[in-house]
Design a protein around this motif. Structure first.
Motif, PDB file in Angstrom:
ATOM      1  N   VAL A  10     -23.197 -27.877  32.126  1.00  0.00           N
ATOM      2  CA  VAL A  10     -22.532 -28.558  31.018  1.00  0.00           C
ATOM      3  C   VAL A  10     -21.025 -28.379  31.154  1.00  0.00           C
ATOM      4  O   VAL A  10     -20.554 -27.434  31.780  1.00  0.00           O
ATOM      5  CB  VAL A  10     -23.012 -28.046  29.621  1.00  0.00           C
ATOM      6  N   GLY A  11     -20.288 -29.316  30.558  1.00  0.00           N
ATOM      7  CA  GLY A  11     -18.833 -29.251  30.603  1.00  0.00           C
ATOM      8  C   GLY A  11     -18.269 -30.660  30.520  1.00  0.00           C
ATOM      9  O   GLY A  11     -19.006 -31.641  30.596  1.00  0.00           O
ATOM     10  N   VAL A  85     -23.691 -32.369  24.665  1.00  0.00           N
ATOM     11  CA  VAL A  85     -23.782 -31.263  23.692  1.00  0.00           C
ATOM     12  C   VAL A  85     -23.448 -31.668  22.260  1.00  0.00           C
ATOM     13  O   VAL A  85     -23.651 -30.874  21.341  1.00  0.00           O
ATOM     14  CB  VAL A  85     -22.881 -30.070  24.094  1.00  0.00           C
ATOM     15  N   ARG A  91     -28.705 -29.848  22.594  1.00  0.00           N
ATOM     16  CA  ARG A  91     -28.341 -28.420  22.662  1.00  0.00           C
ATOM     17  C   ARG A  91     -29.599 -27.565  22.645  1.00  0.00           C
ATOM     18  O   ARG A  91     -29.726 -26.599  23.399  1.00  0.00           O
ATOM     19  CB  ARG A  91     -27.410 -28.043  21.506  1.00  0.00           C
ATOM     20  N   TYR A 102     -21.729 -23.281  31.842  1.00  0.00           N
ATOM     21  CA  TYR A 102     -20.604 -24.064  31.310  1.00  0.00           C
ATOM     22  C   TYR A 102     -19.447 -24.022  32.313  1.00  0.00           C
ATOM     23  O   TYR A 102     -18.925 -22.959  32.627  1.00  0.00           O
ATOM     24  CB  TYR A 102     -20.178 -23.501  29.954  1.00  0.00           C
ATOM     25  N   ARG A 104     -15.969 -24.494  32.562  1.00  0.00           N
ATOM     26  CA  ARG A 104     -14.789 -24.618  31.692  1.00  0.00           C
ATOM     27  C   ARG A 104     -13.600 -25.146  32.492  1.00  0.00           C
ATOM     28  O   ARG A 104     -13.279 -24.613  33.565  1.00  0.00           O
ATOM     29  CB  ARG A 104     -14.447 -23.247  31.098  1.00  0.00           C
ATOM     30  N   ARG A 139     -15.884 -30.113  21.341  1.00  0.00           N
ATOM     31  CA  ARG A 139     -17.098 -29.778  22.105  1.00  0.00           C
ATOM     32  C   ARG A 139     -17.137 -28.349  22.628  1.00  0.00           C
ATOM     33  O   ARG A 139     -18.217 -27.831  22.884  1.00  0.00           O
ATOM     34  CB  ARG A 139     -17.230 -30.758  23.283  1.00  0.00           C
ATOM     35  N   GLU A 140     -15.970 -27.760  22.805  1.00  0.00           N
ATOM     36  CA  GLU A 140     -15.927 -26.408  23.394  1.00  0.00           C
ATOM     37  C   GLU A 140     -16.850 -25.417  22.668  1.00  0.00           C
ATOM     38  O   GLU A 140     -17.582 -24.657  23.331  1.00  0.00           O
ATOM     39  CB  GLU A 140     -14.473 -25.905  23.400  1.00  0.00           C
ATOM     40  N   TYR A 143     -20.359 -26.074  23.962  1.00  0.00           N
ATOM     41  CA  TYR A 143     -20.581 -25.640  25.352  1.00  0.00           C
ATOM     42  C   TYR A 143     -20.776 -24.119  25.372  1.00  0.00           C
ATOM     43  O   TYR A 143     -21.681 -23.591  26.007  1.00  0.00           O
ATOM     44  CB  TYR A 143     -19.368 -25.968  26.238  1.00  0.00           C
ATOM     45  N   ALA A 147     -24.168 -21.609  26.456  1.00  0.00           N
ATOM     46  CA  ALA A 147     -24.002 -21.154  27.852  1.00  0.00           C
ATOM     47  C   ALA A 147     -24.562 -19.752  28.074  1.00  0.00           C
ATOM     48  O   ALA A 147     -24.305 -18.841  27.296  1.00  0.00           O
ATOM     49  CB  ALA A 147     -22.526 -21.171  28.228  1.00  0.00           C
ATOM     50  N   THR A 150     -20.384 -18.734  31.754  1.00  0.00           N
ATOM     51  CA  THR A 150     -19.216 -19.623  31.713  1.00  0.00           C
ATOM     52  C   THR A 150     -18.337 -19.323  32.925  1.00  0.00           C
ATOM     53  O   THR A 150     -18.047 -18.156  33.194  1.00  0.00           O
ATOM     54  CB  THR A 150     -18.400 -19.388  30.421  1.00  0.00           C
TER      55      THR A 150
END
Ligand SMILES: Nc1ncnc2c1ncn2[C@@H]1O[C@H](COP(=O)(O)OP(=O)(O)OP(=O)(O)O)[C@@H](O)[C@H]1O
Ligand SMILES: O=C(O)C1=C[C@@H](O)[C@@H](O)[C@H](O)C1
Ligand SMILES: [Mg+2]
Length: 176
Positions: A10-11, A85, A91, A102, A104, A139-140, A143, A147, A150
């Motif tokens: 995800v990201g 997400v 989710r 994740y 990042r 969204r952060e 995520y 996770a 990360t």
């Protein structure tokens, strides 16, 4: 130790989910799948077309269906869409059915990596920097919340990043 056999990446757009997903599948002998591509194959249309005809809500309905199906399959490396997400169904499916990584990535890096590509309808507007900043802020937290691992992607070669993720998988997966 985790018994789950699939890895879910995800990201945001440009994080490297598709690039890393292929490498990880190769290194871990799993099958690579990209939810965006599956959505396009099933719709018989590319993502910009789906957004034009059905809007983002229509795209998200398709995405929920595809992610529900794919997250039930064993031994996948799944690259998810950058906005997956935002939907709680996604989710829950991602967090419960596999190891979530994740990727990042800062906004300047996302911009640099997506600038040559017209296939992301959410960025085809006058101020992509502001759009990416707003999307990441919204969204952060999602995520991060789902996770298991990360990793920062800004200053690292995809190959080195893939090796870090493989290391984590081997240390945390009981059947690895
Ligand atoms: N760690 C990295 N360092 C430098 N370039 C990278 C890295 N990861 C990916 N890239 C490059 O960035 C671009 C975007 O990567 P990719 O398509 O894998 O992102 P994505 O997360 O799948 O994006 P999207 O959500 O839009 O599908 C590609 O050109 C890829 O080669
Ligand atoms: O960030 C997003 O909302 C999106 C990211 C892409 O992966 C595609 O799923 C689509 O362009 C939407
Ligand atoms: Mg991708």
């Amino acid at each position: 130790m985790l018994a789950l056999s699939s890895l879910f990446l995800v990201g945001p757009m440009g994080a490297g989910k598709s690039t890393l997903g292929r490498m990880l599948a190769d290194l871990l002998d799993k099958t690579f799948v990209d939810s965006d591509r599956v959505i396009e194959e099933r719709a018989g249309a590319d993502i910009p077309w789906i957004f034009d005809l059905e809007g983002e809500p229509g795209f998200r309905v398709r995405e929920i269906q595809v992610i529900d199906e794919l997250t039930r399959q064993p031994d996948l490396v799944l690259a998810t869409g950058g906005g997956a997400v935002v939907r709680p169904e996604n989710r829950a499916a991602l967090a419960g059915r596999g190891i979530v990584v994740y990727l990042r990535t800062s906004v300047p890096t996302q911009l640099a990596r997506t600038s040559k590509d017209r296939n992301r309808p959410l960025l085809q507007k006058p101020d992509p920097r502001q759009i990416l900043t707003d999307l990441l802020a919204a969204r952060e937290p999602h995520y991060t919340a789902i996770a298991d691992l990360t990793v920062d992607t800004d200053h690292i070669h995809p190959r080195a990043l893939a090796e870090q993720i493989v290391q984590y998988y081997l240390e945390h997966h009981e059947n690895a």
